[in-house]
Design a protein around this motif. Structure first.
Motif, PDB file in Angstrom:
ATOM      1  N   UNK A  28      37.419   7.181  29.926  1.00 23.78           N
ATOM      2  CA  UNK A  28      36.708   6.349  28.974  1.00 23.78           C
ATOM      3  C   UNK A  28      37.546   5.156  28.514  1.00 23.78           C
ATOM      4  N   UNK A  29      38.886   5.288  28.622  1.00 28.30           N
ATOM      5  CA  UNK A  29      39.749   4.187  28.214  1.00 28.30           C
ATOM      6  C   UNK A  29      39.567   2.968  29.099  1.00 28.30           C
ATOM      7  N   UNK A  30      39.074   3.177  30.303  1.00 26.45           N
ATOM      8  CA  UNK A  30      38.981   2.087  31.276  1.00 26.45           C
ATOM      9  C   UNK A  30      37.592   1.472  31.376  1.00 26.45           C
ATOM     10  N   UNK A  31      36.667   1.879  30.486  1.00 24.08           N
ATOM     11  CA  UNK A  31      35.322   1.313  30.540  1.00 24.08           C
ATOM     12  C   UNK A  31      35.364  -0.156  30.174  1.00 24.08           C
ATOM     13  N   UNK A  32      34.676  -1.008  30.901  1.00 23.61           N
ATOM     14  CA  UNK A  32      34.639  -2.434  30.535  1.00 23.61           C
ATOM     15  C   UNK A  32      33.933  -2.622  29.197  1.00 23.61           C
ATOM     16  N   UNK A  33      34.297  -3.680  28.492  1.00 25.03           N
ATOM     17  CA  UNK A  33      33.757  -3.907  27.150  1.00 25.03           C
ATOM     18  C   UNK A  33      32.239  -4.084  27.172  1.00 25.03           C
TER      19      UNK A  33
END
Length: 369
Positions: A28-33
């Motif tokens: 989830x830390x790498x989800x695009x904004x």
């Protein structure tokens, strides 16, 4: 002397993940904004606030799409003169409006930032926007009336005004008659009709009947002398009354003259609040022509704003959730009297012997611009 090695005390820097590693082990830390904002926009306000506490990235995404509704302000009529107060119930900021246009006028109803007024002597009726000073006239109505409401701002082509002028009960044939009149801005006269009911549910209820417009109908609620009440609806196009009665049994044990009912809508659904002095307010939702009592969990942060003339309902107010705000000032004019549904207490704590103490006729909730 051998030199001291620092290899055992050096803290290695955390290596950033490469794109290939992210692709193999996504998180989830790498989800695009952009994707985070889509996810946050689909959450209700309560879950949006919870998610924003996870990390800085989630907080920024949650706040960027968070929709907070405007809460109504309290519009207070002076005992004399033309200086009106407009009070923010959250921050308790006060603004003074000089409105000579409202001299010699009595308040009837308010919705969507508009006031419905009536001249005390001439009986002329008109809409008035206290912020833009715009005025829209209505046909004169000579008689007195019990309740009145309108559908939407008078600047809309769909605006319709309805009022109930009389409720009569005939003992000899157990017949009850209700007189309703409607008109719209630009009309030259009111359209009036009297309808006959043979149901025992219709009761003469001068001070506690409420009228509310929703889905092309004026809904009319009655409190009963023995407790509870029923709902009737008048279709504005066919000019017919709905013969199916949505009955609610009240848990309040106070007398007829100490009860009050307040109708409001949210997202096309009709809600009812019953209160009676210092008792706990009861809240219902109309489901398939039946009143269903709502638990605290089902309310999910709803906020009621009620006055002698009208009521407003919100569900996206982070700092005012699960409360009922009345139009009565608290101690030292620092807040409105409110009831916390979470804590089941009034603030300020005091014995309120009647609903009229909580909803004086000198103030009304209005939507600010």
């Amino acid at each position: 002397m051998a030199s001291h090695s620092t290899s055992s005390t050096t803290v290695p820097r955390k290596r950033s993940k490469t794109q290939s590693e992210v692709a193999v082990n996504p998180s989830f830390d790498n989800l695009p904004s952009s994707l985070l904002e889509v996810i946050m926009s689909r959450l209700v306000l309560k879950d949006n606030i919870r998610a924003s506490a996870s990390c800085k990235t989630w907080r920024e995404a949650a706040v960027s799409v968070r929709v907070v509704e405007k809460h109504p302000w309290l519009f207070c009529f002076p005992k004399r003169g033309t200086s009106f107060e407009l009070i923010d119930p959250l921050h308790w900021k006060t603004h003074t409006l000089n409105l000579p246009e409202l001299a010699d006028s009595t308040l009837c109803y308010s919705r969507d930032g508009w006031l419905l007024m009536r001249r005390s002597v001439s009986k002329d009726m008109f809409f008035f926007n206290p912020f833009s000073r715009e005025r829209v006239s209505l046909p004169k109505f000579e008689q007195s009336f019990l309740v009145i409401a309108f559908s939407c701002p008078p600047t809309s082509d769909h605006c319709v005004v309805g009022l109930v002028s009389s409720l009569r009960f005939y003992v000899e044939n157990q017949e009850r008659r209700i007189t309703i009149s409607t008109c719209h801005p630009g009309a030259t006269e009111w359209i009036t009709q009297e309808s006959v009911f043979h149901s025992v549910f219709l009761w003469h209820d001068k001070h506690h009947s409420k009228l509310f417009y929703l889905h092309n109908r004026f809904y009319f609620f009655h409190c009963f002398n023995q407790g509870g009440g029923s709902l009737h609806s008048f279709h504005t196009s066919s000019r017919t009354w709905d013969s199916h009665y949505a009955y609610v049994s009240s848990e309040h044990q106070l007398s007829f003259y100490q009860k009050a009912s307040f109708l409001a809508e949210k997202n096309g659904e009709l809600f009812l609040m019953l209160t009676s002095g210092n008792e706990k307010p009861l809240i219902y939702k109309l489901v398939s022509s039946n009143w269903v009592k709502m638990s605290l969990t089902e309310l999910d942060g709803l906020t009621f704003f009620v006055s002698f003339y009208n009521s407003e309902l919100r569900n996206n107010l982070p700092w005012m959730r699960n409360n009922v705000y009345f139009s009565r000032f608290g101690y030292n004019r620092k807040s409105c009297v409110s009831y916390s549904l979470d804590e089941s207490t009034y603030s300020p704590c005091k014995e309120w012997h009647s609903w009229q103490q909580l909803c004086p006729p000198q103030s009304i909730w209005i939507v600010p611009p």
